[in-house]
Write a protein that holds these residues in place. Structure first.
Motif, PDB file in Angstrom:
ATOM      1  N   THR A  93     -28.411   2.781 -17.412  1.00  0.00           N
ATOM      2  CA  THR A  93     -29.660   2.179 -16.947  1.00  0.00           C
ATOM      3  C   THR A  93     -29.377   0.842 -16.285  1.00  0.00           C
ATOM      4  OG1 THR A  93     -30.900   3.224 -18.759  1.00  0.00           O
ATOM      5  CG2 THR A  93     -31.956   1.376 -17.620  1.00  0.00           C
ATOM      6  N   THR A 119     -30.910   5.839 -14.670  1.00  0.00           N
ATOM      7  CA  THR A 119     -32.155   5.176 -14.300  1.00  0.00           C
ATOM      8  C   THR A 119     -31.876   3.881 -13.555  1.00  0.00           C
ATOM      9  OG1 THR A 119     -33.235   6.061 -16.289  1.00  0.00           O
ATOM     10  CG2 THR A 119     -34.331   4.233 -15.162  1.00  0.00           C
ATOM     11  N   THR A 121     -34.356   0.971 -12.029  1.00  0.00           N
ATOM     12  CA  THR A 121     -35.769   0.604 -12.053  1.00  0.00           C
ATOM     13  C   THR A 121     -36.230  -0.092 -10.783  1.00  0.00           C
ATOM     14  OG1 THR A 121     -35.419  -1.592 -13.020  1.00  0.00           O
ATOM     15  CG2 THR A 121     -35.613   0.274 -14.547  1.00  0.00           C
ATOM     16  N   SER A 141     -33.751   8.937 -12.298  1.00  0.00           N
ATOM     17  CA  SER A 141     -34.973   8.283 -11.839  1.00  0.00           C
ATOM     18  C   SER A 141     -34.615   7.004 -11.091  1.00  0.00           C
ATOM     19  CB  SER A 141     -35.886   7.956 -13.015  1.00  0.00           C
ATOM     20  OG  SER A 141     -37.026   7.249 -12.594  1.00  0.00           O
TER      21      SER A 141
END
Length: 289
Positions: A93, A119, A121, A141
């Motif tokens: 992440t 991920t 963000t 994502s």
């Protein structure tokens, strides 16, 4: 590392910087919290003996290659100068804007668990090739635009479960989105340097697609155009516009079969429709080929 290590320079008034000038190795957990200070890891981390996991917090973070057997987490504006790899099981992440600084970058979670997610963000920029691989079950994502400020050289994404991406822009390089699960598009896909390039790369999307917003797919450059391929179904109450110039456009699955799309417009040298096309029953909805 002889044991689990925590390094903290996060004070109430004046946070300090953390810098490692060379390599870090050892099958242990490493946590670095610099608060508003900076974190610089100038050598490979886990290159000889993979770390168990790493968690880094700082205002800016600069990394060489990092290898762990479990999770990696970075919170701060992050610069990647090497690959990020979780070799056994664990997520990766990055919370904050990311810059690809040095050479082709690969981010991979090689386990077989549905928690082996990747991920980002925020945004990803840099004139480098980026490859993301989430193993057989992990999600991917990316919430921010990819190449919105500095287009990537190319983007290749593969995974076993859900893929969600925002707008993607490359400077003549390919965009390949390949996963066995679902793909949600929340932004445009363009390989012609946001309309200013002389050559475009092919765009290929494998797996069922949901349109999360009105989408334009563009491989129409000033000199050399490229092909667009969607291998499976496309659904979502949004519009889809494909501009391939002298390239081909292949839409091999049904479009709007589950959730009718708003409209479809395709411009290409040759167009292949592999299934029915369904738009919403509204007078303004169109199909243009």
């Amino acid at each position: 590392l002889g044991g689990s290590v925590t390094i903290t320079t996060n004070n109430t008034t004046n946070d300090g910087n953390v810098s490692f000038s060379s390599t870090i190795n050892g099958a242990q957990t490493l946590t670095i919290d610099a608060g508003t200070g900076t974190v610089t890891l100038s050598g490979a981390t886990g290159g000889t003996t993979a770390l168990t996991s790493i968690t880094v917090t700082g205002s800016t973070i600069s990394l060489k290659a990092v290898t762990t057997t479990a999770s990696q987490s970075y919170t701060g504006t992050t610069t990647l100068n090497g690959n990020l790899s979780s070799t056994t099981a664990g997520s990766i992440t990055v919370t904050g804007a990311t810059t690809l600084a040095t050479g082709a970058i690969q981010v991979s979670t090689n386990g077989a668990l549905d928690t082996d997610d990747i991920t980002f963000t925020s945004t990803i920029n840099g004139a480098q090739a980026l490859t993301l691989n989430s193993g057989s079950l992990g999600d991917i994502s990316i919430s921010g635009a990819i190449g919105g400020t500095t287009p990537l050289s190319s983007l290749t994404v593969s995974g076993g479960d859900a893929l969600t991406v925002a707008a993607i822009s490359t400077n003549g390089g390919v965009i390949t989105l390949s996963n066995t699960g679902s793909t949600t598009l929340n932004g445009n896909l363009t390989t012609d340097n946001a309309g200013t390039g002389t050559s475009a790369g092919a765009i290929s999307v494998t797996g069922a697609v949901t349109l999360g917003s009105d989408i334009t797919v563009d491989t129409d450059a000033s000199t050399t155009d490229a092909n667009v391929t969607f291998s499976s179904t496309i659904n979502g109450q949004k519009s889809l516009t494909i501009t391939a110039g002298t390239g081909t456009a292949a839409l091999n699955g049904a479009i709007g079969g589950v959730t009718p799309i708003t409209s479809l417009a395709v411009t290409a040298n040759a167009i292949t429709l592999g299934g029915n096309v369904t738009t919403r029953d509204v007078a303004s909805n169109t199909v243009t080929l």
